[in-house]
Design a protein around this motif. Structure first.
Motif, short mmCIF file in Angstrom:
data_model
loop_
_atom_site.label_atom_id
_atom_site.label_comp_id
_atom_site.label_asym_id
_atom_site.label_seq_id
_atom_site.Cartn_x
_atom_site.Cartn_y
_atom_site.Cartn_z
N GLY A 37 0.82 -1.21 0.00
CA GLY A 37 0.00 0.00 0.00
C GLY A 37 0.85 1.24 0.00
O GLY A 37 0.61 2.15 0.80
N SER A 99 0.43 7.25 11.87
CA SER A 99 0.49 6.24 12.93
C SER A 99 0.79 6.90 14.28
O SER A 99 0.19 6.56 15.30
CB SER A 99 1.55 5.19 12.60
OG SER A 99 1.28 4.61 11.35
N TYR A 123 -8.62 -0.26 8.04
CA TYR A 123 -7.16 -0.36 8.23
C TYR A 123 -6.86 -1.13 9.53
O TYR A 123 -7.34 -0.74 10.60
CB TYR A 123 -6.60 1.07 8.28
CG TYR A 123 -5.12 1.15 8.48
CD1 TYR A 123 -4.24 0.55 7.60
CD2 TYR A 123 -4.60 1.88 9.55
CE1 TYR A 123 -2.87 0.64 7.79
CE2 TYR A 123 -3.23 1.99 9.74
CZ TYR A 123 -2.37 1.36 8.85
OH TYR A 123 -1.02 1.46 9.04
N ASN A 170 -9.08 2.44 3.25
CA ASN A 170 -8.24 1.29 2.96
C ASN A 170 -8.92 0.11 3.67
O ASN A 170 -9.14 0.20 4.89
CB ASN A 170 -6.84 1.52 3.55
CG ASN A 170 -5.92 0.34 3.38
OD1 ASN A 170 -6.25 -0.61 2.70
ND2 ASN A 170 -4.75 0.42 4.00
N ARG A 236 8.15 9.16 7.59
CA ARG A 236 7.40 9.13 8.85
C ARG A 236 6.99 10.53 9.30
O ARG A 236 7.41 11.03 10.36
CB ARG A 236 8.19 8.43 9.96
CG ARG A 236 8.79 7.10 9.59
CD ARG A 236 7.79 6.14 8.93
NE ARG A 236 6.60 5.94 9.74
CZ ARG A 236 5.35 6.03 9.23
NH1 ARG A 236 5.12 6.31 7.95
NH2 ARG A 236 4.32 5.83 10.02
N TYR A 313 -6.49 1.25 -4.26
CA TYR A 313 -6.83 -0.15 -3.99
C TYR A 313 -8.14 -0.54 -4.68
O TYR A 313 -9.02 0.30 -4.85
CB TYR A 313 -7.05 -0.38 -2.49
CG TYR A 313 -5.93 0.10 -1.62
CD1 TYR A 313 -4.69 -0.50 -1.67
CD2 TYR A 313 -6.13 1.15 -0.73
CE1 TYR A 313 -3.65 -0.06 -0.86
CE2 TYR A 313 -5.10 1.60 0.08
CZ TYR A 313 -3.87 0.99 0.01
OH TYR A 313 -2.85 1.44 0.81
C1 LIG Z 1 -5.97 4.19 6.18
C2 LIG Z 1 -4.55 4.32 6.62
N1 LIG Z 1 -4.27 5.09 7.68
C3 LIG Z 1 -3.01 5.21 8.14
C4 LIG Z 1 -1.95 4.56 7.54
C5 LIG Z 1 -0.55 4.72 8.13
O1 LIG Z 1 0.16 5.66 7.44
P1 LIG Z 1 1.45 6.47 7.95
O2 LIG Z 1 2.53 6.11 6.99
O3 LIG Z 1 1.06 7.91 7.84
O4 LIG Z 1 1.73 6.10 9.35
C6 LIG Z 1 -2.18 3.75 6.43
C7 LIG Z 1 -1.08 3.04 5.76
O5 LIG Z 1 -1.23 2.31 4.83
C8 LIG Z 1 -3.52 3.64 5.95
O6 LIG Z 1 -3.83 2.87 4.90
#
Ligand SMILES: Cc1ncc(COP(=O)(O)O)c(C=O)c1O
Length: 382
Positions: A37, A99, A123, A170, A236, A313
């Motif tokens: 992803g 995250s 997710y 997602n 990040r 996706y």
């Molecule tokens: C819906 C969704 N939220 C959050 C994240 C996490 O992303 P980040 O790289 O900003 O921590 C993802 C990662 O694939 C995601 O699909």
């Protein structure tokens, strides 16, 4: 030494698929990656150049916990450009990816044992992070009629303290339109439920612009990231917009949990926001890939797919082909040389009958992947 109960979270199955694909490649096989992803492209050129310049003359020490003010102001401006909103930059908080924002948001909003609704499919890390914080994820099975997004009836009388939504989502790529977002926000307001909107796939949308929760209410947490539209997964860096009275609460948590987001990544992120041409060129690739997928997947035999309004996706219902999506994904990897993600990552209840196909990589890979899938399915049906 023993481990805590709350640390017993599930693995991310897609990581296992990635490992199987890597092992196949090591054994000399050519694998098409439809499991990952993340964009195949790197950070925009302008972002990398800005960081190179900055690094020569700057010690790159800690920044303030909420992030560089220039970056927070620039992010606030994005809300003007994208949604015609006049956002106070003081409400923008830069985070270690979305995250990191989840950790901050869940800690700021909830107490041990609180119940948080999450749409399924969704997710997977929402569930696991909530569990690790001693919170209770409450899966809300979303129906295809509601574009696999939660609706107020799904959580009526469920005694929730929070609701987490993602649009585009997602794995499905489906979006909440404005009335759907308004209905969720008002149900949450009426029941004293904190509303959190994951908007990480904003910017990657095809037919209509994604709606931000901030267009509907200021009484919400909005989480976003530089990982997807800005093509900066490994850097990040992300952000969050919170109601004004929550800023200080988050600041104290961020100071203690992270000190600050990566200084280098903040410099790169700031410059990335002015790399519109390169980012739009990435979008042209996703658009073409999506067109190919919507044409090629049904031809291969994957007919039941959720409307992919955004993200990169396609989520397919394959329950007529298998009752074990993990085994089916392994078979596709083995026989077709295409890595795909079993739906169990996203939906513990119904995911045994679904697969997620990612089209975030180069168009040539998508063309080849679809060709292989079509051949594989034709052989399988014989
Ligand atoms: C819906 C969704 N939220 C959050 C994240 C996490 O992303 P980040 O790289 O900003 O921590 C993802 C990662 O694939 C995601 O699909």
């Amino acid at each position: 030494m023993r481990n805590s109960r709350r640390s017993q979270v599930d693995p991310f199955i897609v990581m296992d698929v990635m490992e199987a694909a890597r092992a196949a490649e090591e054994a000399g096989r050519d694998i098409i990656h439809m499991e990952v992803g993340q964009p195949g492209t790197g950070a925009p050129e302008g972002a990398r150049q800005a960081l190179t310049r900055q690094m020569t003359g700057d010690a790159m020490g800690y920044t303030v916990a909420l992030g560089l003010p220039e970056l927070r102001k620039r992010i606030a401006r994005l809300y003007g450009d994208w949604y015609d909103l006049d956002l106070d930059w003081n409400r923008v908080i830069v985070t270690p990816g979305s995250s990191g924002a989840f950790l901050l948001a869940f800690t700021a909003l909830f107490d041990t044992g609180d119940r948080i609704g999450i749409g399924e499919p969704g997710y997977p890390s929402y569930r696991q992070i909530l569990t690790a914080l001693d919170l209770v994820p409450v899966g809300l099975p979303a129906s295809p009629q509601n574009r696999l997004q939660p609706v107020p009836a799904d959580f009526a009388a469920m005694d929730l303290r929070g609701l987490m939504v993602a649009s585009p989502a997602n794995p499905s790529g489906t979006m909440l339109n404005k009335p759907a977002m308004e209905a969720l926000v008002s149900a949450c307001r009426d029941n004293d439920i904190a509303f959190i909107s994951d908007e990480i796939y904003h910017g990657i949308e095809y037919e209509a612009k994604a709606v931000s929760a901030l267009e509907v209410t200021d009484d919400c947490y909005v989480i976003n990231s530089f990982s997807k539209y800005f093509s900066m997964t490994g850097w990040r860096v992300g952000w969050m917009v919170v109601p004004e009275p929550h800023v200080r609460v988050i600041e104290r948590l961020a100071q203690n949990m992270f000190i600050c987001p990566s200084h280098a990544s903040q410099i790169a992120a700031l410059a990335a926001m002015d790399c519109g041409d390169e980012l739009e060129a990435n979008m042209a690739v996703y658009r073409e890939n999506r067109r190919l997928m919507l044409d090629g997947l049904p031809k291969a035999g994957f007919h039941k797919i959720a409307p992919p309004d955004g993200a990169f996706y396609v989520y397919a219902d394959v329950s007529d082909l298998t009752s074990d999506s993990r085994a089916f994904a392994a078979e596709i990897l083995e026989k077709a040389g295409v890595a795909v993600t079993p739906g169990l990552d996203f939906d513990p209840l119904r995911g045994a009958g679904t697969l997620r196909f990612s089209y975030a990589r180069a168009t040539a890979d998508i063309v080849e992947g679809l060709k292989r899938l079509e051949h594989f399915m034709a052989q399988r049906q014989r």
